[in-house]
Scaffold this motif. Structure first.
Motif, PDB file in Angstrom:
ATOM      1  N   GLN A  90       0.752 -14.284  14.438  1.00 57.96           N
ATOM      2  CA  GLN A  90      -0.112 -13.909  13.319  1.00 57.96           C
ATOM      3  C   GLN A  90      -0.837 -12.634  13.716  1.00 57.96           C
ATOM      4  OE1 GLN A  90      -0.302 -15.504  10.360  1.00 57.96           O
ATOM      5  NE2 GLN A  90       1.282 -16.928  11.035  1.00 57.96           N
ATOM      6  N   ALA A  91      -0.232 -11.517  13.394  1.00 52.06           N
ATOM      7  CA  ALA A  91      -0.764 -10.236  13.845  1.00 52.06           C
ATOM      8  C   ALA A  91      -1.784  -9.683  12.874  1.00 52.06           C
ATOM      9  CB  ALA A  91       0.371  -9.237  14.017  1.00 52.06           C
ATOM     10  N   VAL A  92      -2.788  -9.011  13.410  1.00 52.16           N
ATOM     11  CA  VAL A  92      -3.815  -8.334  12.617  1.00 52.16           C
ATOM     12  C   VAL A  92      -3.775  -6.862  12.975  1.00 52.16           C
ATOM     13  CG1 VAL A  92      -6.257  -8.153  12.105  1.00 52.16           C
ATOM     14  CG2 VAL A  92      -5.237 -10.405  12.544  1.00 52.16           C
ATOM     15  N   GLU A  93      -3.544  -6.035  11.952  1.00 54.58           N
ATOM     16  CA  GLU A  93      -3.417  -4.596  12.175  1.00 54.58           C
ATOM     17  C   GLU A  93      -4.748  -3.891  11.939  1.00 54.58           C
ATOM     18  OE1 GLU A  93       0.338  -6.193  10.051  1.00 54.58           O
ATOM     19  OE2 GLU A  93      -1.825  -6.289   9.756  1.00 54.58           O
ATOM     20  N   SER A  94      -4.953  -2.796  12.648  1.00 56.95           N
ATOM     21  CA  SER A  94      -6.153  -1.985  12.460  1.00 56.95           C
ATOM     22  C   SER A  94      -5.863  -0.556  12.894  1.00 56.95           C
ATOM     23  CB  SER A  94      -7.329  -2.546  13.258  1.00 56.95           C
ATOM     24  OG  SER A  94      -7.052  -2.483  14.649  1.00 56.95           O
ATOM     25  N   GLY A  95      -6.787   0.332  12.586  1.00 57.36           N
ATOM     26  CA  GLY A  95      -6.690   1.706  13.064  1.00 57.36           C
ATOM     27  C   GLY A  95      -6.272   2.728  12.028  1.00 57.36           C
ATOM     28  N   GLY A  96      -5.938   2.267  10.821  1.00 63.55           N
ATOM     29  CA  GLY A  96      -5.543   3.200   9.790  1.00 63.55           C
ATOM     30  C   GLY A  96      -6.720   4.036   9.295  1.00 63.55           C
ATOM     31  N   GLY A  97      -6.415   5.002   8.458  1.00 60.80           N
ATOM     32  CA  GLY A  97      -7.462   5.845   7.914  1.00 60.80           C
ATOM     33  C   GLY A  97      -6.895   7.058   7.218  1.00 60.80           C
ATOM     34  N   LEU A  98      -7.800   7.975   6.885  1.00 58.44           N
ATOM     35  CA  LEU A  98      -7.425   9.225   6.220  1.00 58.44           C
ATOM     36  C   LEU A  98      -7.441  10.348   7.260  1.00 58.44           C
ATOM     37  CD1 LEU A  98      -6.924  10.991   3.710  1.00 58.44           C
ATOM     38  CD2 LEU A  98      -9.418  11.090   3.416  1.00 58.44           C
ATOM     39  N   VAL A  99      -6.357  11.087   7.328  1.00 58.82           N
ATOM     40  CA  VAL A  99      -6.245  12.160   8.308  1.00 58.82           C
ATOM     41  C   VAL A  99      -5.508  13.333   7.672  1.00 58.82           C
ATOM     42  CG1 VAL A  99      -4.098  11.258   9.270  1.00 58.82           C
ATOM     43  CG2 VAL A  99      -5.580  12.675  10.687  1.00 58.82           C
ATOM     44  N   GLN A 100      -5.818  14.531   8.128  1.00 57.36           N
ATOM     45  CA  GLN A 100      -5.113  15.704   7.625  1.00 57.36           C
ATOM     46  C   GLN A 100      -3.747  15.832   8.288  1.00 57.36           C
ATOM     47  OE1 GLN A 100      -7.759  19.069   8.256  1.00 57.36           O
ATOM     48  NE2 GLN A 100      -8.587  18.859   6.188  1.00 57.36           N
ATOM     49  N   ALA A 101      -2.855  16.496   7.610  1.00 53.23           N
ATOM     50  CA  ALA A 101      -1.526  16.748   8.177  1.00 53.23           C
ATOM     51  C   ALA A 101      -1.670  17.430   9.529  1.00 53.23           C
ATOM     52  CB  ALA A 101      -0.714  17.610   7.223  1.00 53.23           C
ATOM     53  N   GLY A 102      -0.864  16.975  10.480  1.00 54.80           N
ATOM     54  CA  GLY A 102      -0.945  17.483  11.830  1.00 54.80           C
ATOM     55  C   GLY A 102      -1.852  16.690  12.731  1.00 54.80           C
ATOM     56  N   GLY A 103      -2.608  15.785  12.154  1.00 58.55           N
ATOM     57  CA  GLY A 103      -3.547  14.977  12.919  1.00 58.55           C
ATOM     58  C   GLY A 103      -2.886  13.774  13.575  1.00 58.55           C
ATOM     59  N   SER A 104      -3.735  12.950  14.190  1.00 57.86           N
ATOM     60  CA  SER A 104      -3.248  11.788  14.944  1.00 57.86           C
ATOM     61  C   SER A 104      -4.033  10.541  14.581  1.00 57.86           C
ATOM     62  CB  SER A 104      -3.378  12.048  16.450  1.00 57.86           C
ATOM     63  OG  SER A 104      -2.637  13.173  16.858  1.00 57.86           O
ATOM     64  N   LEU A 105      -3.383   9.422  14.743  1.00 49.15           N
ATOM     65  CA  LEU A 105      -4.024   8.117  14.604  1.00 49.15           C
ATOM     66  C   LEU A 105      -3.389   7.169  15.604  1.00 49.15           C
ATOM     67  CD1 LEU A 105      -4.235   7.463  10.738  1.00 49.15           C
ATOM     68  CD2 LEU A 105      -6.168   7.783  12.290  1.00 49.15           C
ATOM     69  N   ARG A 106      -4.146   6.149  15.990  1.00 50.79           N
ATOM     70  CA  ARG A 106      -3.584   5.084  16.797  1.00 50.79           C
ATOM     71  C   ARG A 106      -3.787   3.760  16.075  1.00 50.79           C
ATOM     72  NH1 ARG A 106      -5.863   2.769  22.458  1.00 50.79           N
ATOM     73  NH2 ARG A 106      -7.288   1.797  20.982  1.00 50.79           N
ATOM     74  N   LEU A 107      -2.701   3.124  15.741  1.00 48.46           N
ATOM     75  CA  LEU A 107      -2.754   1.807  15.124  1.00 48.46           C
ATOM     76  C   LEU A 107      -2.672   0.741  16.214  1.00 48.46           C
ATOM     77  CD1 LEU A 107      -0.313   2.294  12.109  1.00 48.46           C
ATOM     78  CD2 LEU A 107      -2.739   2.898  12.310  1.00 48.46           C
ATOM     79  N   SER A 108      -3.393  -0.344  15.987  1.00 46.64           N
ATOM     80  CA  SER A 108      -3.371  -1.454  16.937  1.00 46.64           C
ATOM     81  C   SER A 108      -3.010  -2.741  16.226  1.00 46.64           C
ATOM     82  CB  SER A 108      -4.738  -1.609  17.611  1.00 46.64           C
ATOM     83  OG  SER A 108      -5.017  -0.503  18.430  1.00 46.64           O
ATOM     84  N   CYS A 109      -2.405  -3.613  16.981  1.00 46.79           N
ATOM     85  CA  CYS A 109      -1.955  -4.900  16.469  1.00 46.79           C
ATOM     86  C   CYS A 109      -2.380  -5.952  17.479  1.00 46.79           C
ATOM     87  CB  CYS A 109      -0.438  -4.858  16.310  1.00 46.79           C
ATOM     88  SG  CYS A 109       0.360  -6.413  15.935  1.00 46.79           S
ATOM     89  N   VAL A 110      -3.188  -6.906  17.021  1.00 48.33           N
ATOM     90  CA  VAL A 110      -3.687  -7.960  17.888  1.00 48.33           C
ATOM     91  C   VAL A 110      -3.237  -9.293  17.336  1.00 48.33           C
ATOM     92  CG1 VAL A 110      -5.748  -9.037  18.865  1.00 48.33           C
ATOM     93  CG2 VAL A 110      -5.675  -6.569  18.514  1.00 48.33           C
ATOM     94  N   ASP A 111      -2.897 -10.192  18.217  1.00 49.73           N
ATOM     95  CA  ASP A 111      -2.423 -11.500  17.806  1.00 49.73           C
ATOM     96  C   ASP A 111      -3.603 -12.437  17.619  1.00 49.73           C
ATOM     97  OD1 ASP A 111      -0.320 -14.044  19.349  1.00 49.73           O
ATOM     98  OD2 ASP A 111      -0.942 -13.727  17.272  1.00 49.73           O
ATOM     99  N   SER A 112      -3.696 -13.035  16.450  1.00 49.03           N
ATOM    100  CA  SER A 112      -4.794 -13.960  16.204  1.00 49.03           C
ATOM    101  C   SER A 112      -4.408 -15.396  16.517  1.00 49.03           C
ATOM    102  CB  SER A 112      -5.244 -13.869  14.738  1.00 49.03           C
ATOM    103  OG  SER A 112      -4.186 -14.249  13.879  1.00 49.03           O
TER     104      SER A 112
END
Length: 122
Positions: A3-25
């Motif tokens: 049962q995974a829970v995702e996080s880390g999304g958001g609004l970013v400009q082109a060329g930018g970076s994000l890190r998504l995380s997935c934790v098991d509940s």
């Protein structure tokens, strides 16, 4: 069943970076190969990246190769998706689920969570 829970999304400009995380509940992620999928508005859900349960093998869709990196920390029960050089076409809801050990698709009868929204502006 994971049962995974995702996080880390958001609004970013082109060329930018994000890190998504997935934790098991629930049961530990460390026993499962895990993958990230995404679904953009009006489109079917598609495979993005996957990593084998022991971290020894990864697989990516061609459109993200060289830009995204999937990793895992079994001690922390997490799976991450590092996304660099983001493009507007990466905009989607991203989901983390267990996958088969050959990294070809979702685990049978997998449970899809809420996902995390990634929006890339041009």
């Amino acid at each position: 069943q994971v049962q995974a829970v995702e996080s880390g999304g958001g609004l970013v400009q082109a060329g930018g970076s994000l890190r998504l995380s997935c934790v098991d509940s629930g049961p530990t992620i460390s026993s499962y190969s895990m993958g990230w999928f995404r679904q953009a508005p009006g489109k079917e859900r598609e495979f993005v990246a996957a990593i084998r349960w022991n971290g020894e093998s990864t697989r990516y869709v061609d459109s993200v190769k060289g830009r995204f990196t999937i990793s895992r920390d079994n001690a922390k029960n997490t799976v991450n998706l590092h996304m660099n050089s983001l493009k507007p076409e990466d905009t989607a809801v991203y989901y983390c689920v267990a996958v088969t050990d050959n990294l070809r698709g979702p685990y049978p009868q997998v449970s899809w969570g809420q996902g995390t929204q990634v929006t890339v502006s041009s």
